[in-house]
Structures are given as C-alpha cells and as structure tokens.
Motif scaffolding. Sequence first.
Motif, mmCIF file in Angstrom:
data_model
loop_
_atom_site.group_PDB
_atom_site.id
_atom_site.type_symbol
_atom_site.label_atom_id
_atom_site.label_comp_id
_atom_site.label_asym_id
_atom_site.label_seq_id
_atom_site.Cartn_x
_atom_site.Cartn_y
_atom_site.Cartn_z
ATOM 1 N N ARG A 1 -20.321 -133.236 34.510
ATOM 2 C CA ARG A 1 -20.533 -131.992 33.756
ATOM 3 C C ARG A 1 -20.819 -130.822 34.692
ATOM 4 O O ARG A 1 -20.338 -129.710 34.476
ATOM 5 N N ALA A 2 -21.599 -131.066 35.750
ATOM 6 C CA ALA A 2 -21.921 -129.992 36.697
ATOM 7 C C ALA A 2 -20.652 -129.529 37.423
ATOM 8 O O ALA A 2 -20.415 -128.324 37.583
ATOM 9 N N VAL A 3 -19.819 -130.477 37.822
ATOM 10 C CA VAL A 3 -18.557 -130.109 38.481
ATOM 11 C C VAL A 3 -17.697 -129.300 37.508
ATOM 12 O O VAL A 3 -17.123 -128.260 37.870
ATOM 13 N N ALA A 4 -17.640 -129.732 36.244
ATOM 14 C CA ALA A 4 -16.855 -129.017 35.229
ATOM 15 C C ALA A 4 -17.363 -127.595 35.055
ATOM 16 O O ALA A 4 -16.579 -126.645 34.940
ATOM 17 N N CYS A 5 -18.675 -127.466 35.062
ATOM 18 C CA CYS A 5 -19.316 -126.166 34.893
ATOM 19 C C CYS A 5 -18.853 -125.186 35.988
ATOM 20 O O CYS A 5 -18.581 -124.020 35.717
ATOM 21 N N TYR A 6 -18.784 -125.689 37.190
ATOM 22 C CA TYR A 6 -18.341 -124.838 38.297
ATOM 23 C C TYR A 6 -16.870 -124.451 38.141
ATOM 24 O O TYR A 6 -16.485 -123.297 38.317
ATOM 25 N N GLU B 1 -38.025 -137.308 34.763
ATOM 26 C CA GLU B 1 -36.908 -136.598 34.130
ATOM 27 C C GLU B 1 -35.896 -136.142 35.172
ATOM 28 O O GLU B 1 -36.266 -135.552 36.196
ATOM 29 N N GLN B 2 -34.633 -136.410 34.893
ATOM 30 C CA GLN B 2 -33.584 -135.982 35.819
ATOM 31 C C GLN B 2 -33.218 -134.517 35.578
ATOM 32 O O GLN B 2 -33.067 -134.072 34.442
ATOM 33 N N ARG B 3 -33.079 -133.771 36.637
ATOM 34 C CA ARG B 3 -32.522 -132.412 36.563
ATOM 35 C C ARG B 3 -31.300 -132.391 37.479
ATOM 36 O O ARG B 3 -31.315 -132.997 38.556
ATOM 37 N N ASP C 1 -29.487 -127.704 31.397
ATOM 38 C CA ASP C 1 -29.327 -127.319 29.993
ATOM 39 C C ASP C 1 -27.925 -126.773 29.711
ATOM 40 O O ASP C 1 -27.335 -127.065 28.676
ATOM 41 N N ARG C 2 -27.409 -126.029 30.670
ATOM 42 C CA ARG C 2 -26.096 -125.393 30.493
ATOM 43 C C ARG C 2 -24.942 -126.377 30.341
ATOM 44 O O ARG C 2 -23.881 -126.040 29.815
ATOM 45 N N ALA D 1 -23.913 -136.266 33.835
ATOM 46 C CA ALA D 1 -24.389 -134.925 34.211
ATOM 47 C C ALA D 1 -23.711 -134.438 35.494
ATOM 48 O O ALA D 1 -23.502 -133.235 35.677
ATOM 49 N N LEU D 2 -23.335 -135.356 36.360
ATOM 50 C CA LEU D 2 -22.671 -134.973 37.612
ATOM 51 C C LEU D 2 -21.277 -134.414 37.326
ATOM 52 O O LEU D 2 -20.871 -133.388 37.875
#
Length: 220
Positions: free
Chosen positions: A37-42, A72-74, A84-85, A34-35
């Motif tokens: 993925r978050a960087v990719a999202c940015y 639950e991890q967010r 979710d994104r 998820a980490l």
Amino acid sequence: MISVAIDGPAGAGKSTIARAAAKELGFLYADTGALYRAVACYMMSRVDPADPSAVVPLLDEVSVELKFAEGEQRVFLNGEDVSDRIRTPEVSVHASEVSQIPQVRQFLFSLQQDLAKTNSVVMDGRDIGTVVLPHAEVKIFLTADPEVRARRRFRELTEKGLEVTFEEILADVVKRDDADMHRAVSPLRQAEDAVRVDTTDCSLEESIARVIRVIREKQG
Ligand code: DC
C-alpha cells in the motif's frame, strides 16, 4: 524466534485476527499489505501503478520502513507516517496492481524476512507461508466467502466515515481476489503445510480463538 505466517484473501479478517493473536502470544504483528500500500501511495500520484515500466525506475526514490510503538505497526514512506492514508479503497486497488510487479515484491522481500529474523512475529499477507517465510513454524490460511468478506470491509470503512457502497466493495473484493490469485509472481495460494481456517460462519471472537488454538497446538 518463532514465526507465524497468516495468508488469505482480502477481508478474511487477517489483520484483526493476526493482531489479536500476536498480542496474546507477545509477538510482533507485521501487516505486509501495508508495504504494498505504501509503494502504491507513492506511485499513484506520479505514474500509472499498473505500468511496470513506469513503476520500476521510481523504486529507487522509495524508502519504506515499518516501526513498532507499543506493539502497533506504523508504516513510513520516505520518512512520513502514511499508516492512515494507505487505507482507502483507491489505494487498495493500486496496491493490488503494484503487487503484481516482480521488482516490487523483490524490493519488499528482505524487509519482511529481516523482521522475522530478529523478532518472533505473526506476519500476515498473501505469500508469507509460501515465499517470504517458507520455514515458518506455524502457517495458517485464513479465508471466508466473498460476500461475507465484503460485508465486513464495508462495515469497517463506513465506520471510519468513508462514503462507499456495498456493491462497490464487493466488486473490489472479487476483482482483487482474482488479481491476487492469478498473478504470475507469488500468487495467493494455500501452502501445503498450512492449516485452513474458514471464518465465514464465525464471529471475530471465535475466529481469534480458533487461530490461537492452532498456533498453540503447533507449538506443542
Ligand atoms: O492485505 P491488504 O489488502 O492490505 O493488501 C494490499 C494488496 O497487497 C493486496 O491486493 C495484495 C498485496 N499483497 C501481496 O501481494 N502480498 C502480501 N504479502 C501482502 C499484500
């Protein structure tokens, strides 16, 4: 503090199995994919996520945090909950790209280590047992045949209402395996002291039970 590292290729069931094991043990479950993925999202809306010279300078603008509510991890990107994104096939591809950049791995490294310093965790990823938590008490390498992994991911995504084809998902799984295993930094590989669990012929329940058994045996 006890750390359980679960590594393996995409779609081996890591997140579902790790989450269930963490619940059973009363540990925190940390999904490190998820980490990335978050960087990719940015990056993906701004630059080519595969281009290190474009991505690295932008890391200064990025803050990634993991928060836990009722186990639950967010994941938060610059204060916004992107949990979710980050689950689309497009983000998967770009997460694999940014994860090949050493500065991105370095950027996310201490966040992962700090989590395990302050909590008993089941942490899943690609390099947890080899690089992030080399002294983890328990290491598991979770794998399954590519077709089986693609079928599982296909079902997961279509259940969420995403329009994808099986061929697309299989191609994506094969491509990501190749990129994850052959990248220069922290490639996906089994740690020498990891227990290999192959879930090709196992139901989810059997896989969870096997992983929990391995952890309990290692704990003594
Ligand atoms: O597990 P996942 O599909 O959410 O991971 C997304 C991408 O991030 C995947 O292509 C590999 C990368 N990744 C990584 O390099 N190291 C990790 N510890 C976790 C994920």
